[in-house]
Motif scaffolding. Structure first.
Motif, PDB file in Angstrom:
ATOM      1  N   THR A 122       0.761  -1.225   0.133  1.00  0.00           N
ATOM      2  CA  THR A 122       0.005   0.019  -0.053  1.00  0.00           C
ATOM      3  C   THR A 122       0.777   1.362  -0.055  1.00  0.00           C
ATOM      4  N   ASP A 123       2.219   1.168   0.484  1.00  0.00           N
ATOM      5  CA  ASP A 123       2.968   2.271   0.393  1.00  0.00           C
ATOM      6  C   ASP A 123       4.416   2.309  -0.074  1.00  0.00           C
ATOM      7  N   LEU A 124       5.008   1.397   0.766  1.00  0.00           N
ATOM      8  CA  LEU A 124       6.651   1.200   0.496  1.00  0.00           C
ATOM      9  C   LEU A 124       6.792   0.827  -0.905  1.00  0.00           C
ATOM     10  N   LEU A 125       6.086  -0.252  -1.695  1.00  0.00           N
ATOM     11  CA  LEU A 125       6.322  -0.667  -3.025  1.00  0.00           C
ATOM     12  C   LEU A 125       5.970   0.493  -3.895  1.00  0.00           C
ATOM     13  N   PRO A 126       4.711   1.128  -3.693  1.00  0.00           N
ATOM     14  CA  PRO A 126       4.385   2.228  -5.146  1.00  0.00           C
ATOM     15  C   PRO A 126       5.402   3.072  -4.859  1.00  0.00           C
ATOM     16  N   ARG A 127       5.845   3.989  -3.843  1.00  0.00           N
ATOM     17  CA  ARG A 127       6.841   4.875  -3.848  1.00  0.00           C
ATOM     18  C   ARG A 127       8.214   4.510  -4.162  1.00  0.00           C
ATOM     19  N   ALA A 128       8.569   3.134  -4.166  1.00  0.00           N
ATOM     20  CA  ALA A 128       9.791   2.734  -4.375  1.00  0.00           C
ATOM     21  C   ALA A 128       9.718   2.642  -5.962  1.00  0.00           C
ATOM     22  N   SER A 304      19.368  -4.613  -7.924  1.00  0.00           N
ATOM     23  CA  SER A 304      20.318  -3.911  -6.957  1.00  0.00           C
ATOM     24  C   SER A 304      19.619  -2.625  -6.927  1.00  0.00           C
ATOM     25  N   VAL A 305      19.073  -1.785  -8.008  1.00  0.00           N
ATOM     26  CA  VAL A 305      18.941  -0.444  -8.024  1.00  0.00           C
ATOM     27  C   VAL A 305      17.529  -0.271  -7.342  1.00  0.00           C
ATOM     28  N   PHE A 306      16.404  -1.263  -7.568  1.00  0.00           N
ATOM     29  CA  PHE A 306      15.324  -1.417  -6.970  1.00  0.00           C
ATOM     30  C   PHE A 306      15.536  -1.407  -5.733  1.00  0.00           C
ATOM     31  N   ALA A 307      16.393  -2.324  -5.075  1.00  0.00           N
ATOM     32  CA  ALA A 307      16.586  -2.622  -3.514  1.00  0.00           C
ATOM     33  C   ALA A 307      17.034  -1.349  -3.176  1.00  0.00           C
ATOM     34  N   GLU A 308      17.952  -0.515  -3.785  1.00  0.00           N
ATOM     35  CA  GLU A 308      18.454   0.749  -3.200  1.00  0.00           C
ATOM     36  C   GLU A 308      17.196   1.697  -3.064  1.00  0.00           C
ATOM     37  N   CYS A 309      16.226   1.834  -4.036  1.00  0.00           N
ATOM     38  CA  CYS A 309      15.239   2.606  -4.267  1.00  0.00           C
ATOM     39  C   CYS A 309      14.145   2.305  -2.848  1.00  0.00           C
ATOM     40  N   LEU A 310      14.070   1.006  -2.498  1.00  0.00           N
ATOM     41  CA  LEU A 310      13.461   0.479  -1.301  1.00  0.00           C
ATOM     42  C   LEU A 310      14.256   0.889   0.065  1.00  0.00           C
ATOM     43  N   ARG A 311      15.503   0.738   0.030  1.00  0.00           N
ATOM     44  CA  ARG A 311      16.140   1.376   1.493  1.00  0.00           C
ATOM     45  C   ARG A 311      15.948   2.768   1.536  1.00  0.00           C
ATOM     46  N   ASN A 312      16.051   3.520   0.378  1.00  0.00           N
ATOM     47  CA  ASN A 312      16.025   4.962   0.441  1.00  0.00           C
ATOM     48  C   ASN A 312      14.277   5.494   0.712  1.00  0.00           C
ATOM     49  N   THR A 313      13.546   4.788   0.204  1.00  0.00           N
ATOM     50  CA  THR A 313      12.083   4.861   0.723  1.00  0.00           C
ATOM     51  C   THR A 313      11.587   4.597   2.012  1.00  0.00           C
ATOM     52  N   ALA A 314      12.372   3.528   2.808  1.00  0.00           N
ATOM     53  CA  ALA A 314      12.102   3.151   3.961  1.00  0.00           C
ATOM     54  C   ALA A 314      12.654   3.968   4.734  1.00  0.00           C
TER      55      ALA A 314
END
Length: 316
Positions: A122-128, A304-314
């Protein structure tokens, strides 16, 4: 190996570094670091073990420092190896970003398949995903939702590149590595004005109302079962079983039902006040939310880039 010594040897190597370093050295090193095995790295890279060993030896000679310690039959990064890994990984990501930016405008050149569990959907994935689109506009994101067991099976067989959500239970975690992003708790929610909100000890009245519980395959199912047992309600069954927001939200709004669910699934609703978190005297256990990747998955820069986006978003 002392890091200052490693820096000195980097400088000492000088111009020979530019003349001899090849992409294969970096790819081989990263694969060995991930597999902790020369033989496994060779299989994943589809080259011979001697070729892997030779590339590693050449890299260590160029750096003037060993990068791994031998542990039994495997290899494990030492201090110098961990330093070099952080820079090598970042370099690979930047190279692939450069390739992506040179791709033809509007031409989606590759696809990344993501599995997402309800707590992150609902939040983390869409923003990432929006952040990733800015970073790699020519990569198509294929996002799948589904039950825990299905997504982790698809992760292991290579259908999915990564899964975002709660850390899997032991049985589902076989063949999977997990990187934590944050800790999240499970809460009990209801509609505004629910009678249980007036009770001084709400947990004593949980069994008085219709329950929505996570299905047995959900990651949080065991957490909820342990909590119910701890308050004297072992084996209590719900009239409904779901972790899906549209279904749970509708049932709660139209009844006096109660729902045990991860906080992230209903975060927008609790912030807006359309659902209320019941204050329990003994809160449910918290659990980690993060990124799950198959241990057999090949190196994938888009992942790896998507994982970085997830970490930044979190961390925002």
């Amino acid at each position: 190996m002392n890091i200052d010594i490693l820096r000195y040897k980097y400088n000492l190597f000088g111009m020979n570094w530019d003349a001899h370093l090849r992409l294969r050295h970096v790819r081989t090193f990263l694969e060995i670091a991930r597999a902790e095995s020369v033989s496994v790295a060779a299989d994943r890279l589809n080259i011979t073990q001697p070729a892997v060993s030779r590339s590693l030896k050449e890299l260590e000679e160029m750096l003037g420092a060993p990068l791994f310690d031998r542990v039994g039959r495997g290899l494990r990064l030492n201090e110098a190896g961990r330093v070099f890994q952080s820079h090598a990984s970042a370099s690979m990501v930047e190279l692939m970003r450069g390739r992506d930016r040179l791709a033809k405008d509007g031409d989606l050149t590759s696809r990344l398949s993501i599995g997402v569990l309800p707590t992150a959907a609902t939040d983390l994935l869409p923003r990432a995903a929006l952040s990733f689109r800015e970073e790699m506009p020519h990569v198509r994101l294929h996002i799948l939702t589904g039950p825990n067991w299905l997504l982790f099976n698809q992760l292991r067989d290579g259908t999915l590149d990564l899964v975002v959500g709660r850390m899997p239970e032991r049985d589902a975690a076989a063949g999977v590595t997990f990187q934590q992003l944050y800790i999240e708790d499970v809460i009990l929610v209801c509609r505004p004005g629910h009678p249980i909100l007036e009770r001084s000890k709400p947990e004593d009245h949980i069994s008085d109302f219709t329950l929505i519980l996570p299905p047995s395959g959900a990651v949080i199912s065991a957490t909820v079962e342990r909590y119910l047992s701890s308050i004297g309600l072992p084996g209590l069954r719900g009239a409904y079983e779901t972790v899906g927001l549209p279904v749970g939200r509708k049932i709660l709004s139209a009844s006096n039902a109660l729902w045990f669910i991860s906080r992230g699934v209903v975060a927008h609703e609790t912030e807006a006040g359309s659902l209320i978190a019941v204050e329990l005297s003994s809160p449910l256990l918290s659990g980690p939310v993060g990124i799950s990747i198959s241990t057999s998955a090949p190196i994938n820069v888009e992942r790896s880039v998507f994982a970085e986006c997830l970490r930044n978003t979190a961390n925002v």
